[in-house]
Design a protein around this motif. Structure first.
Motif, mmCIF file in Angstrom:
data_model
loop_
_atom_site.group_PDB
_atom_site.id
_atom_site.type_symbol
_atom_site.label_atom_id
_atom_site.label_comp_id
_atom_site.label_asym_id
_atom_site.label_seq_id
_atom_site.Cartn_x
_atom_site.Cartn_y
_atom_site.Cartn_z
ATOM 1 N N UNK A 103 16.347 -23.264 32.027
ATOM 2 C CA UNK A 103 15.517 -23.150 30.828
ATOM 3 C C UNK A 103 16.246 -22.384 29.731
ATOM 4 N N UNK A 104 16.228 -22.937 28.527
ATOM 5 C CA UNK A 104 16.856 -22.288 27.379
ATOM 6 C C UNK A 104 15.790 -21.715 26.450
ATOM 7 N N UNK A 105 16.116 -20.588 25.863
ATOM 8 C CA UNK A 105 15.264 -19.948 24.867
ATOM 9 C C UNK A 105 15.956 -20.119 23.520
ATOM 10 N N UNK A 106 15.280 -20.749 22.572
ATOM 11 C CA UNK A 106 15.873 -21.062 21.270
ATOM 12 C C UNK A 106 15.137 -20.302 20.177
ATOM 13 N N UNK A 107 15.899 -19.620 19.335
ATOM 14 C CA UNK A 107 15.329 -18.841 18.230
ATOM 15 C C UNK A 107 15.878 -19.324 16.895
ATOM 16 N N UNK A 143 18.616 -34.591 31.460
ATOM 17 C CA UNK A 143 17.181 -34.868 31.443
ATOM 18 C C UNK A 143 16.388 -33.632 31.013
ATOM 19 N N UNK A 144 15.518 -33.820 30.027
ATOM 20 C CA UNK A 144 14.672 -32.742 29.524
ATOM 21 C C UNK A 144 13.304 -32.844 30.191
ATOM 22 N N UNK A 145 12.890 -31.776 30.862
ATOM 23 C CA UNK A 145 11.612 -31.768 31.568
ATOM 24 C C UNK A 145 10.449 -31.377 30.671
ATOM 25 N N UNK A 146 10.687 -30.447 29.767
ATOM 26 C CA UNK A 146 9.579 -29.939 28.955
ATOM 27 C C UNK A 146 10.124 -29.188 27.749
ATOM 28 N N UNK A 147 9.353 -29.196 26.683
ATOM 29 C CA UNK A 147 9.663 -28.393 25.499
ATOM 30 C C UNK A 147 8.387 -27.682 25.075
ATOM 31 N N UNK A 148 8.462 -26.382 24.944
ATOM 32 C CA UNK A 148 7.325 -25.583 24.481
ATOM 33 C C UNK A 148 7.695 -25.009 23.119
ATOM 34 N N UNK A 149 6.950 -25.423 22.104
ATOM 35 C CA UNK A 149 7.173 -24.914 20.750
ATOM 36 C C UNK A 149 5.808 -24.694 20.115
ATOM 37 N N UNK A 150 5.394 -23.463 20.025
ATOM 38 C CA UNK A 150 4.081 -23.123 19.485
ATOM 39 C C UNK A 150 4.193 -22.649 18.044
ATOM 40 N N UNK A 151 3.088 -22.744 17.309
ATOM 41 C CA UNK A 151 3.083 -22.345 15.901
ATOM 42 C C UNK A 151 2.273 -21.070 15.670
ATOM 43 N N UNK A 152 2.020 -20.315 16.733
ATOM 44 C CA UNK A 152 1.284 -19.069 16.576
ATOM 45 C C UNK A 152 2.196 -18.002 15.976
ATOM 46 N N UNK A 153 1.608 -16.901 15.538
ATOM 47 C CA UNK A 153 2.385 -15.836 14.906
ATOM 48 C C UNK A 153 3.482 -15.322 15.832
ATOM 49 N N UNK A 154 3.164 -15.152 17.126
ATOM 50 C CA UNK A 154 4.134 -14.581 18.062
ATOM 51 C C UNK A 154 5.281 -15.534 18.379
ATOM 52 N N UNK A 155 5.019 -16.839 18.285
ATOM 53 C CA UNK A 155 6.015 -17.816 18.723
ATOM 54 C C UNK A 155 6.667 -18.591 17.591
ATOM 55 N N UNK A 208 15.435 -27.997 31.373
ATOM 56 C CA UNK A 208 16.256 -29.124 31.806
ATOM 57 C C UNK A 208 16.082 -29.367 33.299
ATOM 58 N N UNK A 209 16.546 -30.528 33.733
ATOM 59 C CA UNK A 209 16.446 -30.897 35.140
ATOM 60 C C UNK A 209 17.429 -30.112 36.005
ATOM 61 N N UNK A 252 20.912 -26.961 35.951
ATOM 62 C CA UNK A 252 21.592 -25.882 35.234
ATOM 63 C C UNK A 252 22.794 -26.399 34.454
ATOM 64 N N UNK A 253 23.481 -27.395 35.001
ATOM 65 C CA UNK A 253 24.656 -27.939 34.315
ATOM 66 C C UNK A 253 24.285 -28.471 32.935
ATOM 67 N N UNK A 254 23.180 -29.200 32.862
ATOM 68 C CA UNK A 254 22.727 -29.748 31.582
ATOM 69 C C UNK A 254 22.339 -28.631 30.621
ATOM 70 N N UNK A 255 21.620 -27.630 31.131
ATOM 71 C CA UNK A 255 21.203 -26.513 30.284
ATOM 72 C C UNK A 255 22.415 -25.759 29.738
ATOM 73 N N UNK A 256 23.411 -25.564 30.579
ATOM 74 C CA UNK A 256 24.615 -24.847 30.157
ATOM 75 C C UNK A 256 25.380 -25.626 29.094
ATOM 76 N N UNK A 257 25.498 -26.935 29.289
ATOM 77 C CA UNK A 257 26.191 -27.767 28.302
ATOM 78 C C UNK A 257 25.464 -27.724 26.962
ATOM 79 N N UNK A 258 24.132 -27.797 27.002
ATOM 80 C CA UNK A 258 23.349 -27.749 25.767
ATOM 81 C C UNK A 258 23.510 -26.400 25.074
ATOM 82 N N UNK A 259 23.487 -25.330 25.846
ATOM 83 C CA UNK A 259 23.641 -23.991 25.264
ATOM 84 C C UNK A 259 24.979 -23.874 24.537
ATOM 85 N N UNK A 260 26.042 -24.314 25.187
ATOM 86 C CA UNK A 260 27.378 -24.188 24.598
ATOM 87 C C UNK A 260 27.537 -25.021 23.330
ATOM 88 N N UNK A 261 26.924 -26.200 23.324
ATOM 89 C CA UNK A 261 27.112 -27.101 22.190
ATOM 90 C C UNK A 261 26.126 -26.847 21.045
#
Length: 225
Positions: free
Chosen positions: A9-13, A37-49, A57-58, A60-69
């Protein structure tokens, strides 16, 4: 501070919080699916998020590649800040059998639980954008559309000036047969989208014509002449 171990899982800011949630999720999906493969995306519009999202991701290899790129890559005018999430997401926990259904936030860190608690009802599944309403369609259609024969190439107009090819591809590649997005030289608010078949192009057009990439700017999708 200890480094966060690699996980699925990646945390994007630093996301642009002026962008509609559906558009943002489509854009993130379009960017991330290239790495696995992407399993889920959580993107909320509340003040905190605001300006934040989690992508699961399905593997760790995919998550790591996405993080680097994707770390530092600009989307909607801002560079992404991408790191591993502090703990596995619920969807990953469900897949590996460690999820506790009576403790839905057990697999989040204290920080992540604080962000998500009482806000999860605002989440929605990744899926096609909602069909344009009659009002949106009538506001954007051209009287000459009926004279243009259906084709495998779509002509996109009325795009926001800050839209990127990657974001546009993220919207259209969710439909079978997608091949490429071609910008129009010198016209930032126009593009062509190519599909393998007329049926594929028609399916995308039927859903995305009138889709609003900004609050007051419905995208116009027509068959190319």
């Amino acid at each position: 501070m200890a480094s966060i171990p690699p996980n699925q899982t990646l945390y994007i800011r630093n996301l642009n919080d002026k962008i509609q949630k559906e558009v943002l999720k489509h854009a993130l999906y379009g960017l991330c699916i290239a790495y696995g493969r992407v399993l889920d995306i959580v993107a909320l519009k509340t003040m905190k998020m605001r300006g934040q999202a989690f992508v699961a991701f399905d593997d760790i290899t995919a998550a790591t590649a996405a993080l680097r790129q994707l770390n530092g890559r600009r989307i909607f005018g801002r560079p992404l800040q991408v790191e591993y999430a502090l703990s596995k997401s619920n969807v990953v926990a469900q897949n590996d059998g460690s999820y506790r259904f009576n403790e839905p936030h057990k697999h989040m860190s204290a920080v992540e639980r604080k962000r998500i608690t009482d806000e999860s009802s605002e989440e929605d599944d990744i899926g096609p954008a909602p069909p344009a309403t009659n009002e949106d369609y009538e506001a954007t259609r051209d009287n000459g559309d009926d004279e243009v024969s259906p084709s495998s190439t779509l002509f996109i107009t009325n795009l926001p000036d800050n839209i990127s090819i990657d974001v546009l591809a993220g919207l259209f590649q969710k439909y079978a047969g997608f091949q490429e997005v071609r910008p129009v030289p010198g016209k930032r608010n126009m593009a062509f989208v190519e599909y393998a078949t007329v049926d594929s192009a028609s399916a995308a057009r039927n859903v995305l014509n009138g889709f609003k990439l900004s609050a007051d700017q419905p995208m116009r999708v027509a068959f190319s002449r």
